[in-house]
Design an enzyme around this catalytic site. Structure first.
Site, short mmCIF file in Angstrom:
data_model
loop_
_atom_site.label_atom_id
_atom_site.label_comp_id
_atom_site.label_asym_id
_atom_site.label_seq_id
_atom_site.Cartn_x
_atom_site.Cartn_y
_atom_site.Cartn_z
N GLY A 1 -24.80 -101.10 -62.78
CA GLY A 1 -23.35 -100.98 -62.82
C GLY A 1 -22.74 -101.16 -64.19
O GLY A 1 -21.56 -101.49 -64.31
N SER A 2 -23.53 -100.88 -65.26
CA SER A 2 -22.94 -101.07 -66.60
C SER A 2 -21.87 -100.02 -66.87
O SER A 2 -20.90 -100.29 -67.59
CB SER A 2 -24.02 -101.07 -67.69
N ASN A 3 -22.01 -98.82 -66.30
CA ASN A 3 -20.96 -97.81 -66.48
C ASN A 3 -19.68 -98.22 -65.77
O ASN A 3 -18.58 -98.05 -66.31
CB ASN A 3 -21.44 -96.45 -65.97
N LYS B 1 -28.08 -92.16 -54.23
CA LYS B 1 -28.09 -91.45 -52.94
C LYS B 1 -27.19 -90.23 -53.02
O LYS B 1 -26.26 -90.19 -53.83
CB LYS B 1 -27.58 -92.39 -51.83
N HIS C 1 -24.50 -88.24 -65.99
CA HIS C 1 -25.94 -87.97 -66.07
C HIS C 1 -26.37 -88.24 -67.52
O HIS C 1 -25.66 -87.84 -68.45
CB HIS C 1 -26.21 -86.53 -65.66
N ASP D 1 -26.71 -82.93 -59.79
CA ASP D 1 -26.37 -82.66 -61.19
C ASP D 1 -25.90 -81.22 -61.42
O ASP D 1 -26.20 -80.62 -62.46
CB ASP D 1 -27.59 -82.93 -62.11
N GLU E 1 -22.42 -93.20 -72.90
CA GLU E 1 -21.93 -93.15 -71.51
C GLU E 1 -20.75 -94.09 -71.34
O GLU E 1 -19.76 -93.78 -70.69
CB GLU E 1 -23.04 -93.56 -70.54
C1 GRF Z 1 -26.95 -94.18 -66.24
O1 GRF Z 1 -27.93 -93.86 -67.18
C2 GRF Z 1 -26.34 -92.92 -65.68
O2 GRF Z 1 -26.36 -91.86 -66.58
C3 GRF Z 1 -27.19 -92.61 -64.50
O3 GRF Z 1 -27.58 -93.86 -63.98
C4 GRF Z 1 -27.52 -94.84 -65.00
C5 GRF Z 1 -26.65 -95.94 -64.48
O4 GRF Z 1 -26.63 -97.06 -65.29
N1 GRF Z 1 -26.49 -91.80 -63.54
P1 GRF Z 1 -25.68 -98.26 -64.89
O5 GRF Z 1 -26.01 -98.68 -63.46
O6 GRF Z 1 -24.26 -97.79 -65.01
O7 GRF Z 1 -26.00 -99.36 -65.85
#
Ligand code: GRF
Length: 198
Positions: free
Chosen positions: A11-13, A90, A108, A149, A178
């Site tokens: 969940g870092s994004n 999923k 992605h 994708d 990202e």
């Molecule tokens: C990221 O590399 C994203 O591109 C891919 O899954 C990864 C998720 O990383 N879809 P995080 O869980 O947000 O740290």
């Protein structure tokens, strides 16, 4: 703009988007985090940010149609405007996709349309980029459709691939981008600079 996240692992994004909201860089509300993994760091992060959390998976809903409906109900219950896939492993169910078509974003870790599709996730993506001797890689933000994708591309950011990069080196360089490009794309959707299909 109410944002709901679907995340399976770190969940870092999601965290980077919440941080941008907290810094006043992004004018949106994080309303919900759904995870298929009850022990995910993503749920832990959401909980500590005061964001509503739900564990919905094949263990809570063994029938895929029931799971799809439970996800859709949760999104509606929290008046979701945009669904943000943030490392969600999923496929989105038919009903949810139909109800939120054009409003589900994914990120992605490679420059789509290359290095995407079924089985292309995590380290495998960066291994494939290095094996193909690409000079550049970087994240792609795109809309989600039935195929992995595959939906329309909203934004990409490029980073160099260095000759001695390991997949981990490259993953870290891409992930940094990202964390910038995802909230900036959401911000452009809100301002109208990026248009979603109506
Ligand atoms: C990221 O590399 C994203 O591109 C891919 O899954 C990864 C998720 O990383 N879809 P995080 O869980 O947000 O740290």
């Amino acid at each position: 703009m109410n944002l709901a996240f679907l995340a399976s692992h770190g969940g870092s994004n999601m965290q980077a988007i919440i941080d941008a909201i907290k810094k006043g860089q992004l004018n949106a509300n994080p309303v919900l985090c759904i995870s298929n993994n009850s022990n995910s760091k993503a749920l832990e992060r959401a909980r500590s940010e005061g964001v509503a959390c739900k564990h919905l998976s094949s263990s809570t809903h063994p029938d895929p149609n029931d799971l799809d409906l439970a996800i859709l109900d949760a999104l509606n219950e929290h008046q979701t405007d945009l669904v943000i896939l943030a490392g969600y492993m999923k496929k989105i169910g038919e009903r949810t996709l139909a109800a939120f078509r054009g409003k589900i974003l994914n990120i992605h870790p490679a420059l789509l349309p290359k290095f995407g599709g079924k089985g292309m996730y995590g380290k495998r993506v960066h291994e494939a980029v290095i094996a193909a001797e690409e000079k550049e890689s970087g994240p792609t933000v795109h809309l989600v459709d039935e195929k992995y994708d595959n939906g329309p591309i909203l934004a990409r950011a490029k980073v160099p691939v260095h000759p001695n990069d390991t997949p981990d080196d490259l993953a870290a360089r891409v992930l940094k981008e990202e964390h910038r490009i995802y909230w900036q794309t959401i911000s452009k959707i809100i301002s109208g600079e990026v248009n979603l299909p109506s």
